[in-house]
Design a protein around this motif. Structure first.
Motif, mmCIF file in Angstrom:
data_model
loop_
_atom_site.group_PDB
_atom_site.id
_atom_site.type_symbol
_atom_site.label_atom_id
_atom_site.label_comp_id
_atom_site.label_asym_id
_atom_site.label_seq_id
_atom_site.Cartn_x
_atom_site.Cartn_y
_atom_site.Cartn_z
ATOM 1 N N ARG A 9 -4.877 -3.373 3.061
ATOM 2 C CA ARG A 9 -3.830 -2.733 3.862
ATOM 3 C C ARG A 9 -3.836 -1.216 3.653
ATOM 4 O O ARG A 9 -3.570 -0.444 4.580
ATOM 5 C CB ARG A 9 -2.460 -3.305 3.463
ATOM 6 C CG ARG A 9 -1.295 -2.762 4.267
ATOM 7 C CD ARG A 9 -0.001 -3.406 3.828
ATOM 8 N NE ARG A 9 0.181 -3.300 2.387
ATOM 9 C CZ ARG A 9 1.113 -3.968 1.708
ATOM 10 N NH1 ARG A 9 1.899 -4.820 2.327
ATOM 11 N NH2 ARG A 9 1.224 -3.815 0.408
ATOM 12 N N ALA A 10 -4.157 -0.789 2.428
ATOM 13 C CA ALA A 10 -4.255 0.648 2.164
ATOM 14 C C ALA A 10 -5.498 1.246 2.808
ATOM 15 O O ALA A 10 -5.459 2.339 3.383
ATOM 16 C CB ALA A 10 -4.270 0.891 0.656
ATOM 17 N N ILE A 11 -6.617 0.521 2.753
ATOM 18 C CA ILE A 11 -7.881 1.040 3.285
ATOM 19 C C ILE A 11 -7.794 1.321 4.781
ATOM 20 O O ILE A 11 -8.275 2.353 5.268
ATOM 21 C CB ILE A 11 -9.033 0.053 3.009
ATOM 22 C CG1 ILE A 11 -9.321 -0.040 1.517
ATOM 23 C CG2 ILE A 11 -10.303 0.487 3.751
ATOM 24 C CD1 ILE A 11 -10.329 -1.119 1.175
ATOM 25 N N VAL A 12 -7.170 0.408 5.544
ATOM 26 C CA VAL A 12 -7.192 0.542 7.003
ATOM 27 C C VAL A 12 -6.491 1.810 7.475
ATOM 28 O O VAL A 12 -6.786 2.335 8.553
ATOM 29 C CB VAL A 12 -6.557 -0.687 7.707
ATOM 30 C CG1 VAL A 12 -7.339 -1.942 7.396
ATOM 31 C CG2 VAL A 12 -5.086 -0.854 7.336
ATOM 32 N N ARG A 13 -5.590 2.322 6.664
ATOM 33 C CA ARG A 13 -4.871 3.531 7.068
ATOM 34 C C ARG A 13 -5.710 4.794 6.894
ATOM 35 O O ARG A 13 -5.348 5.860 7.381
ATOM 36 C CB ARG A 13 -3.574 3.648 6.253
ATOM 37 C CG ARG A 13 -2.575 2.521 6.552
ATOM 38 C CD ARG A 13 -1.343 2.646 5.697
ATOM 39 N NE ARG A 13 -0.695 3.941 5.907
ATOM 40 C CZ ARG A 13 0.270 4.423 5.130
ATOM 41 N NH1 ARG A 13 0.685 3.732 4.087
ATOM 42 N NH2 ARG A 13 0.803 5.590 5.378
ATOM 43 N N PRO B 97 7.454 9.734 2.203
ATOM 44 C CA PRO B 97 6.157 9.103 1.916
ATOM 45 C C PRO B 97 5.270 8.918 3.137
ATOM 46 O O PRO B 97 4.045 9.131 3.055
ATOM 47 C CB PRO B 97 6.564 7.747 1.322
ATOM 48 C CG PRO B 97 7.904 7.998 0.710
ATOM 49 C CD PRO B 97 8.576 8.996 1.601
ATOM 50 N N LYS B 98 5.840 8.558 4.286
ATOM 51 C CA LYS B 98 5.035 8.257 5.472
ATOM 52 C C LYS B 98 4.302 9.489 6.010
ATOM 53 O O LYS B 98 3.327 9.359 6.756
ATOM 54 C CB LYS B 98 5.915 7.662 6.573
ATOM 55 C CG LYS B 98 6.959 8.609 7.140
ATOM 56 C CD LYS B 98 7.814 7.910 8.184
ATOM 57 C CE LYS B 98 8.850 8.838 8.798
ATOM 58 N NZ LYS B 98 8.258 9.937 9.560
ATOM 59 N N ASP B 99 4.754 10.683 5.619
ATOM 60 C CA ASP B 99 4.140 11.912 6.114
ATOM 61 C C ASP B 99 3.212 12.568 5.089
ATOM 62 O O ASP B 99 2.713 13.670 5.315
ATOM 63 C CB ASP B 99 5.219 12.911 6.536
ATOM 64 C CG ASP B 99 6.040 12.411 7.716
ATOM 65 O OD1 ASP B 99 5.473 11.662 8.550
ATOM 66 O OD2 ASP B 99 7.239 12.749 7.809
ATOM 67 N N ARG B 100 2.976 11.895 3.976
ATOM 68 C CA ARG B 100 2.153 12.501 2.919
ATOM 69 C C ARG B 100 0.677 12.109 3.011
ATOM 70 O O ARG B 100 -0.130 12.526 2.178
ATOM 71 C CB ARG B 100 2.711 12.132 1.532
ATOM 72 C CG ARG B 100 4.092 12.700 1.286
ATOM 73 C CD ARG B 100 4.483 12.657 -0.176
ATOM 74 N NE ARG B 100 5.826 13.219 -0.359
ATOM 75 C CZ ARG B 100 6.327 13.640 -1.513
ATOM 76 N NH1 ARG B 100 5.587 13.564 -2.614
ATOM 77 N NH2 ARG B 100 7.541 14.124 -1.585
ATOM 78 N N ARG B 101 0.326 11.268 3.971
ATOM 79 C CA ARG B 101 -1.060 10.827 4.166
ATOM 80 C C ARG B 101 -1.606 10.137 2.913
ATOM 81 O O ARG B 101 -2.728 10.375 2.472
ATOM 82 C CB ARG B 101 -1.955 11.995 4.558
ATOM 83 C CG ARG B 101 -1.540 12.657 5.872
ATOM 84 C CD ARG B 101 -2.350 13.896 6.153
ATOM 85 N NE ARG B 101 -1.797 14.662 7.262
ATOM 86 C CZ ARG B 101 -2.102 15.927 7.530
ATOM 87 N NH1 ARG B 101 -2.971 16.564 6.763
ATOM 88 N NH2 ARG B 101 -1.561 16.554 8.565
ATOM 89 N N ILE B 102 -0.740 9.308 2.344
ATOM 90 C CA ILE B 102 -1.125 8.529 1.163
ATOM 91 C C ILE B 102 -0.943 7.051 1.481
ATOM 92 O O ILE B 102 -0.238 6.678 2.424
ATOM 93 C CB ILE B 102 -0.289 8.924 -0.077
ATOM 94 C CG1 ILE B 102 1.221 8.776 0.203
ATOM 95 C CG2 ILE B 102 -0.578 10.347 -0.498
ATOM 96 C CD1 ILE B 102 1.847 7.548 -0.311
ATOM 97 N N ALA B 103 -1.614 6.213 0.702
ATOM 98 C CA ALA B 103 -1.388 4.768 0.778
ATOM 99 C C ALA B 103 -1.249 4.258 -0.650
ATOM 100 O O ALA B 103 -1.985 4.680 -1.540
ATOM 101 C CB ALA B 103 -2.544 4.069 1.483
ATOM 102 N N MET B 104 -0.299 3.357 -0.859
ATOM 103 C CA MET B 104 0.004 2.914 -2.216
ATOM 104 C C MET B 104 -0.190 1.411 -2.342
ATOM 105 O O MET B 104 0.183 0.639 -1.456
ATOM 106 C CB MET B 104 1.443 3.298 -2.574
ATOM 107 C CG MET B 104 1.769 3.169 -4.044
ATOM 108 S SD MET B 104 3.180 4.212 -4.484
ATOM 109 C CE MET B 104 3.336 3.852 -6.230
#
Length: 374
Positions: free
Chosen positions: A147-151, A73-80
């Motif tokens: 928290r998702a937005i900041v990434r 998950p950390k390498d998929r450039r997604i935020a959940m």
């Protein structure tokens, strides 16, 4: 920004239960796609496979130009964003929102800038130094979104994020999420969002397009308007819309060159001429007749065509409109009307209703496909 592409995605568990059946779906760059369906339809499972939290049995998932099947998950450039917020209770809002960036060793100034920017978007700047236990459920969910937005991910994934909130807060947060999607687009950095819900109101108000799922299969992918007005099959017709579409199993009959359906043995409804041609091969065959509650009105004295007399069983007062439940020959129907003269005192009486069949649908009895869809 990124497209998301699913090709022949399947999920089968060790006990041989197949949860997801060969799903094909293309989600456009910057699109707000909603997965909706009843409990157990595999909408969350599909989302978790996109996120990498659930292994796929077969098929291919692409995010942008990359096949991500084997990526964590950390390498998929997604935020959940999860249903239960998943915040660290001992950290402040600022630290919760900054945590992912700190783990990636971003510069402190950049972390602060991103957190403040996201907090301003979500109107939680005054909460930055509180802890989760000091906030309401709606505020906590905004922190989770922040928290998702900041990434600044390529894809946002939302797994029933509002289901733990009361009705008023759900509406407020729904607006916030819609505004977030629009503001990102207006700023020139549109975000691809995939949102899971069982609430069709959320689906219809948020989605650019909606993917309706049932038993691990896609029933229809379309705009909210087309899902409501042009359902591809009986399941979509019954699931989308509140109150649900009226559905009556019946048979197509012909009389004097015209096609009808029998609601009861002595109640016959004329099918509009523009729909008759495609139905001629179904004469004397079983079908399902569908009509939405808003297309059933209280009949005028001079109405003679497509009129039924129903016995009132329930009247629900919704404020500016009423849902009227009535039976015709043992078959229950619902009308949605603005008539303020009908009330609970009329329960048990008979009232004439007019069916506006211009908007009716005829479904194949066996395949449940909409035969009258344009």
């Amino acid at each position: 920004m990124a497209t998301v592409s699913l090709r022949k995605i399947e999920k089968q568990y060790d006990n041989k239960f197949k949860a997801v059946h060969s799903i094909d779906l293309d989600i456009r760059d910057g699109e707000f796609m909603v997965f909706v369906g009843p409990s157990g339809c595999a909408k969350s499972t599909t989302l978790r496979m996109i996120a990498g939290l659930e292994d796929i049995t077969s098929g291919e998932i692409r995010i942008g130009n990359r096949v991500v099947n084997g990526l964590p998950p950390k390498d998929r450039r997604i935020a959940m964003v999860f249903q239960n917020y998943a915040l660290y209770p001992h950290k402040t809002v600022f630290d919760n929102m900054a945590f992912g960036l700190k783990m990636q060793k971003w510069p402190k100034d950049e972390i602060k800038r991103r957190v403040i920017e996201a907090a301003e978007k979500l109107e939680i700047t005054d909460l930055l130094y509180r802890k989760p236990k000091e906030m309401s459920g709606g505020q906590r969910q905004r922190v989770a979104v922040g928290r998702a937005i900041v990434r600044k991910p390529e894809v946002f994934l939302f797994d029933e994020p509002l289901s733990n909130l009361d009705a008023k807060l759900r509406v407020s947060m729904r607006v916030k999420i819609a505004q977030l999607h629009k503001s990102l687009k207006d700023e020139g950095s549109p975000a691809t969002m995939i949102y899971v819900t069982h609430d069709q109101t959320e689906a219809l108000t948020l989605g650019d397009r909606i993917c309706v799922l049932n038993q691990g299969k896609i029933m229809q992918v379309d705009t909210p308007s087309n899902l409501y007005n042009k359902p591809a099959n009986k399941f979509v017709a019954s699931f989308i819309g509140s109150p649900a579409m009226n559905l009556v199993d019946t048979v197509i009959r012909e009389k004097n060159g015209q096609l009808y359906v029998d609601i009861t043995n002595d109640v016959r409804i004329l099918i509009p001429l523009e729909k008759q041609q495609v139905l001629r091969e179904y004469i004397d065959k079983p079908v399902c007749f569908g009509i939405r509650p808003e297309h059933i009105n209280i009949a005028n004295a001079d109405d003679t065509i497509n009129v039924v007399t129903g016995n009132l069983t329930v009247v629900e007062n919704m404020g500016n409109e009423k849902y009227i439940y009535f039976s015709v020959g043992g078959k229950e129907l619902i009308a949605r009307v603005n008539n303020q003269n009908i009330s609970t005192k009329d329960i048990g009486t008979s009232i004439r209703f007019n069916l506006n069949t211009e908007f009716c649908h005829i479904f194949d009895f066996y395949s449940e496909v909409n035969l009258t869809q344009d």
